[in-house]
Each structure stands twice: as C-alpha cells, then as structure tokens.
Design a protein around this motif. Structure first.
Motif, PDB file in Angstrom:
ATOM      1  N   MET A   1      25.386  42.752  44.569  1.00  0.00           N
ATOM      2  CA  MET A   1      25.991  43.696  43.291  1.00  0.00           C
ATOM      3  C   MET A   1      27.337  44.322  43.957  1.00  0.00           C
ATOM      4  SD  MET A   1      24.302  46.884  41.567  1.00  0.00           S
ATOM      5  CE  MET A   1      23.918  46.086  40.004  1.00  0.00           C
ATOM      6  N   SER A   2      28.281  44.633  43.271  1.00  0.00           N
ATOM      7  CA  SER A   2      29.627  45.323  43.475  1.00  0.00           C
ATOM      8  C   SER A   2      29.927  46.505  42.640  1.00  0.00           C
ATOM      9  CB  SER A   2      30.762  44.226  43.770  1.00  0.00           C
ATOM     10  OG  SER A   2      30.865  43.741  42.817  1.00  0.00           O
ATOM     11  N   ALA A   3      30.939  47.248  42.961  1.00  0.00           N
ATOM     12  CA  ALA A   3      31.329  48.510  42.203  1.00  0.00           C
ATOM     13  C   ALA A   3      32.840  48.521  42.173  1.00  0.00           C
ATOM     14  CB  ALA A   3      30.856  49.644  42.442  1.00  0.00           C
ATOM     15  N   HIS A   4      33.498  48.642  41.112  1.00  0.00           N
ATOM     16  CA  HIS A   4      34.973  48.613  40.828  1.00  0.00           C
ATOM     17  C   HIS A   4      35.167  49.634  39.989  1.00  0.00           C
ATOM     18  CE1 HIS A   4      34.785  44.706  42.599  1.00  0.00           C
ATOM     19  NE2 HIS A   4      33.760  44.517  41.858  1.00  0.00           N
TER      20      HIS A   4
ATOM     21  N   PHE B   1      25.122  39.425  39.557  1.00  0.00           N
ATOM     22  CA  PHE B   1      25.447  37.942  39.593  1.00  0.00           C
ATOM     23  C   PHE B   1      25.734  37.296  38.169  1.00  0.00           C
ATOM     24  CE2 PHE B   1      22.109  39.064  42.989  1.00  0.00           C
ATOM     25  CZ  PHE B   1      23.100  38.650  44.049  1.00  0.00           C
ATOM     26  N   THR B   2      25.471  38.038  37.220  1.00  0.00           N
ATOM     27  CA  THR B   2      25.684  37.171  35.678  1.00  0.00           C
ATOM     28  C   THR B   2      26.680  37.939  34.927  1.00  0.00           C
ATOM     29  OG1 THR B   2      23.820  38.037  35.056  1.00  0.00           O
ATOM     30  CG2 THR B   2      23.772  35.888  36.156  1.00  0.00           C
TER      31      THR B   2
ATOM     32  N   GLY C   1      26.475  34.408  40.633  1.00  0.00           N
ATOM     33  CA  GLY C   1      27.235  34.364  41.775  1.00  0.00           C
ATOM     34  C   GLY C   1      28.818  34.433  41.531  1.00  0.00           C
ATOM     35  N   PHE C   2      29.155  35.387  40.339  1.00  0.00           N
ATOM     36  CA  PHE C   2      30.445  35.525  40.428  1.00  0.00           C
ATOM     37  C   PHE C   2      31.240  36.410  41.114  1.00  0.00           C
ATOM     38  CE2 PHE C   2      30.960  38.962  37.924  1.00  0.00           C
ATOM     39  CZ  PHE C   2      29.769  39.153  36.823  1.00  0.00           C
ATOM     40  N   LYS C   3      32.686  36.499  41.182  1.00  0.00           N
ATOM     41  CA  LYS C   3      33.161  37.691  42.038  1.00  0.00           C
ATOM     42  C   LYS C   3      34.466  37.905  41.216  1.00  0.00           C
ATOM     43  CE  LYS C   3      36.102  34.401  44.676  1.00  0.00           C
ATOM     44  NZ  LYS C   3      36.406  34.023  46.183  1.00  0.00           N
TER      45      LYS C   3
ATOM     46  N   SER D   1      39.435  40.831  36.264  1.00  0.00           N
ATOM     47  CA  SER D   1      39.334  39.398  36.258  1.00  0.00           C
ATOM     48  C   SER D   1      38.429  38.850  37.301  1.00  0.00           C
ATOM     49  CB  SER D   1      40.850  38.900  36.650  1.00  0.00           C
ATOM     50  OG  SER D   1      41.657  39.176  35.386  1.00  0.00           O
ATOM     51  N   GLY D   2      37.978  37.508  37.062  1.00  0.00           N
ATOM     52  CA  GLY D   2      37.163  37.009  38.198  1.00  0.00           C
ATOM     53  C   GLY D   2      36.837  35.714  38.164  1.00  0.00           C
TER      54      GLY D   2
END
Length: 81
Positions: free
Chosen positions: A1-4, A17-18, A39-41, A51-52
C-alpha cells in the motif's frame, strides 16, 4: 500500500494492489474500479491526474493507466474482468 497527495486537488490517494481510494477533508471522495490484476505502481502525480503502470498477465506486457484526481475516473487503459 502507498499514499500520494495532491495539494492542487486537496486529496490524499491510497493505492493498494488493484485500485485507488481518495480522501478529501470531508472523507472519501472517490474510489476507482479495479485498475489492475495485481501489483501496480504510481509513476506520476500532478495537479490534474495520477498515472501509473501495472503488469498485464494476459499478454505479458506493461500497461499504463491514468486517473482524474477530481473525479476518480480512469482516463486510460481499462481492464476486463
């Protein structure tokens, strides 16, 4: 998990992940449909969109997606379930 975060849109976006989930000062602002199988980034965030990329297991290629930060609408590649 990430935060932006986006100061221009005043949102905090969490990525698992989705899909993506965005909060503003009132709470949940939007949630995307599934953007990837796994698993996208996130590769870029600006004042308008995020964008990713993700690995598409169906054709074994890297795919791109782009999401509007104001609405959560997927502006790029859509996956079929």
């Amino acid at each position: 998990m990430s935060a932006h975060s986006s100061k221009a849109q005043n949102v905090l976006v969490f990525a698992n992940f989705t899909d993506l989930l965005a909060y503003d000062k009132k709470g949940i602002k939007w949630r995307t449909e599934r953007l990837a199988y796994d698993g996208f980034k996130i590769t870029q965030i600006n004042d308008v969109c995020l964008s990713g990329e993700y690995w598409d297991i169906r054709n074994e290629t890297s795919q791109m997606f782009q999401v509007d930060l104001a609405s959560g609408i997927n502006l790029g590649q859509k996956i079929e379930l």
